[in-house]
Enzyme design. Structure first.
Site, mmCIF file in Angstrom:
data_model
loop_
_atom_site.group_PDB
_atom_site.id
_atom_site.type_symbol
_atom_site.label_atom_id
_atom_site.label_comp_id
_atom_site.label_asym_id
_atom_site.label_seq_id
_atom_site.Cartn_x
_atom_site.Cartn_y
_atom_site.Cartn_z
ATOM 1 C CE LYS A 170 -18.866 -39.022 -12.337
ATOM 2 N NZ LYS A 170 -18.884 -38.697 -10.894
ATOM 3 C CB CYS A 190 -20.618 -53.038 -2.266
ATOM 4 S SG CYS A 190 -19.285 -54.015 -2.967
ATOM 5 C CD GLU A 230 -19.363 -54.503 -6.768
ATOM 6 O OE1 GLU A 230 -20.365 -54.346 -6.024
ATOM 7 O OE2 GLU A 230 -18.226 -54.119 -6.498
ATOM 8 C CD GLU A 266 -25.837 -50.713 -0.719
ATOM 9 O OE1 GLU A 266 -24.938 -51.518 -0.923
ATOM 10 O OE2 GLU A 266 -26.153 -49.823 -1.545
#
Ligand SMILES: NC(=O)C1=CN([C@@H]2O[C@H](COP(=O)(O)OP(=O)(O)OC[C@H]3O[C@@H](n4cnc5c(N)ncnc54)[C@H](O)[C@@H]3O)[C@@H](O)[C@H]2O)C=CC1
Ligand SMILES: O=C(O)/C=C/C=C(\O)C(=O)O
Length: 486
Positions: free
Chosen positions: A178, A288, A254, A390
């Site tokens: 996906k 990331c 992750e 973040e």
């Protein structure tokens, strides 16, 4: 108008519901195509196709045969390099100069590396004594885990999706992917490459759609998926983990980061500036592993800030095709809203804006794009949301420190633990500090230097598990011990 369909059981198919959504080019806001949105029925068909393929030739193939096919997949990506490049840059707006060096070559490498690894990895064996003196032999065999749900993000779409699909297929699993709703193109194109390479129908399936209450949730709620691998936001990781708990399915996650760069006064300043510039601004800050907190030893603080500012201001903002551009847009206007909310928060919290902080002036044909300026702040307190959350944009906050212990404490002060970069020419200090940083990956005098055989993943709220090299093998196979009494 381009139609982007699912790839299920070796064929491109639309959604039974007829529901579609727009794929938008973030460089100019124009519609690239209409993407079919999978309902439960398409997800179920894809999972059934994967299960059937597992019982077919793929599951029975020797490692060498599978490896040969996966090499053909890698070669197929390389042969259609320009098409993959065009598709990735249309979806993300990233400079072609970047995608041609990172995203597309890594897409191919992810198949080759794991195909080769599987051919060369040994299993454990233990001889044991038994009371009758004849003994017994234990040996491990690895079997595919089964049907793997792959949920991938938009920042490095082909790279991150194949980072999971490559080892999953090399280990003999079948996958239902996906991709992010923002970036459906390269996963779809890969379907054509899989077909041409001779990957049997049902081994690689792609369903398009959103996360919650759409294809993502339907896939994670499907009872016949054996394990999930996901890269993306920490909150989404928690949701996926909850869904996977039903049926006790394994996850490899992750997740987010708020990575620290630590710059000591004994660093090579040129290297530290070049590396920090890349780690804060490459891919428009949407990596990331990127550095959003920079801690600089006080004696070199002013010089570092001035030189990073000069570097940020020298970045060339432009669309993918502009060969001089090294700084593209964010992935979407929605994501820009999030990033700009932090730019505002920084002002509200009293930051000094060293550079940027706003939206750049762009020519009329690009005005609908998701452009933002590369931004640097100083002067925020350690508890500002800009320093603790973040952002996933092209920005960083720089703060001075006085001692090694203080720098380590600052770096470790958040619930994230993905990556860190240390800049020093003192090798004892480099080893000492690296050993104390709470993160899955620590770079010394470099950033995003990747050996695909190494462990990759985050600690604390940045993830669960490691992928890369034999660690991928651990996740994508079941290890069975066979004990033979002699
Ligand atoms: N590589 C990374 O670490 C990434 C981090 N992010 C972070 O996440 C923030 C939000 O961006 P999103 O695109 O919404 O990231 P996300 O983590 O929610 O999305 C990543 C993938 O997960 C899927 N997904 C979302 N909700 C799901 C659910 N309930 N069940 C199953 N699948 C689901 C999405 O459709 C997409 O394919 C960004 O601002 C950024 O901070 C986003 C993308 C990549
Ligand atoms: O090199 C890799 O395998 C991955 C790099 C980047 C990410 O994982 C990310 O930005 O999510």
């Amino acid at each position: 108008m381009k139609e982007i369909k699912h790839f299920i059981n070796g064929a491109f198919v639309g959604s039974a519901s007829g529901r579609t959504f727009e794929d938008i080019n973030p460089a100019n806001g124009q519609v690239i195509g209409q993407v079919h949105e999978a309902g439960r029925v398409e997800v179920d068909t894809a999972v059934k196709a994967a299960r059937a393929a597992l019982k077919g030739p793929w599951g029975k193939m020797s490692v060498a045969e599978r490896a040969e096919i996966l090499h053909r997949v890698a070669d197929g990506i390389t042969a259609r390099f320009d098409e993959f490049l065009e598709a990735e840059c249309l979806d993300t707006g990233k400079p072609k100069s970047l995608a041609s060096h990172i995203d597309i070559p890594r897409g191919a490498a992810n198949f080759k590396v794991f195909a080769d690894l599987l051919k060369n990895v040994a299993n454990e064996a233990f001889e044991m004594a038994t009371p009758d003196g004849a003994g017994a032999l234990n040996y491990g065999v690895r079997r595919p885990k089964g049907v793997i749900g792959v949920i991938s993000p938009w920042n490095l779409p082909l790279l991150l999706m194949t980072w999971k699909v490559g080892p999953a297929l090399a280990c003999g699993n079948c996958v239902v992917v996906k991709p992010s709703e923002e970036t459906p193109l390269t996963a779809t194109l890969l379907g054509e490459v899989m077909q041409a390479a001779g990957v049997p129908a049902g081994v690689y399936n792609v369903v398009h759609g959103f996360g919650g209450d759409s294809a993502g949730a339907f896939l994670t709620e499907h009872p016949d998926v054996d394990a999930y691998t996901f890269t993306g936001e920490t909150g989404t990781g928690e949701t996926i983990m909850r869904a996977a708990a039903k049926g006790v399915r394994q996850v490899s996650l992750e997740l987010g980061g708020k990575n620290a760069g630590i710059v000591f006064a004994d660093c090579d300043m040129d290297k530290a500036i070049e590396g920090t510039l890349r780690s804060a601004f490459a891919n428009c800050g949407q990596v990331c592993l990127g550095t959003e907190r920079v801690y600089v030893e006080r004696p070199i603080f002013d010089e570092f800030v001035a030189r990073l500012k000069a570097g940020a201001e020298a970045l060339v903002i432009g669309p993918p095709d502009d060969a001089s551009s090294n700084f593209g847009p964010l992935v979407s206007l929605k994501h820009r809203e999030k990033v700009l909310s932090y730019y505002q928060q920084a002002l509200d919290d009293g930051a000094t804006v060293v550079t940027g902080g706003s939206v750049p002036d762009m020519p009329a044909h690009l005005a609908g794009g998701a452009w933002v300026q590369p931004t640097i702040w100083t002067g925020l307190t350690d508890d500002s949301a800009v320093v603790t959350e973040e952002i996933f944009g092209p920005c960083c906050h720089i703060r001075p420190f006085d001692t090694e212990e203080e720098a380590i404490e600052l770096a470790n002060s958040l619930p994230y633990g993905l990556a860190s970069a240390i800049w020093t020419e003192n090798s004892s200090r480099a080893h000492r500090v690296a050993g104390q940083i709470e993160a899955g990956i620590v770079w010394v005098n470099s950033w995003f230097l990747r050996d695909l055989r190494t462990a990759f993943g985050g600690s604390k709220q940045s993830g669960i598990g490691r992928e890369g090299g034999v660690h991928s093998l651990e996740f994508y196979t079941e290890l069975k011990n066979i004990c033979v009494k002699l």
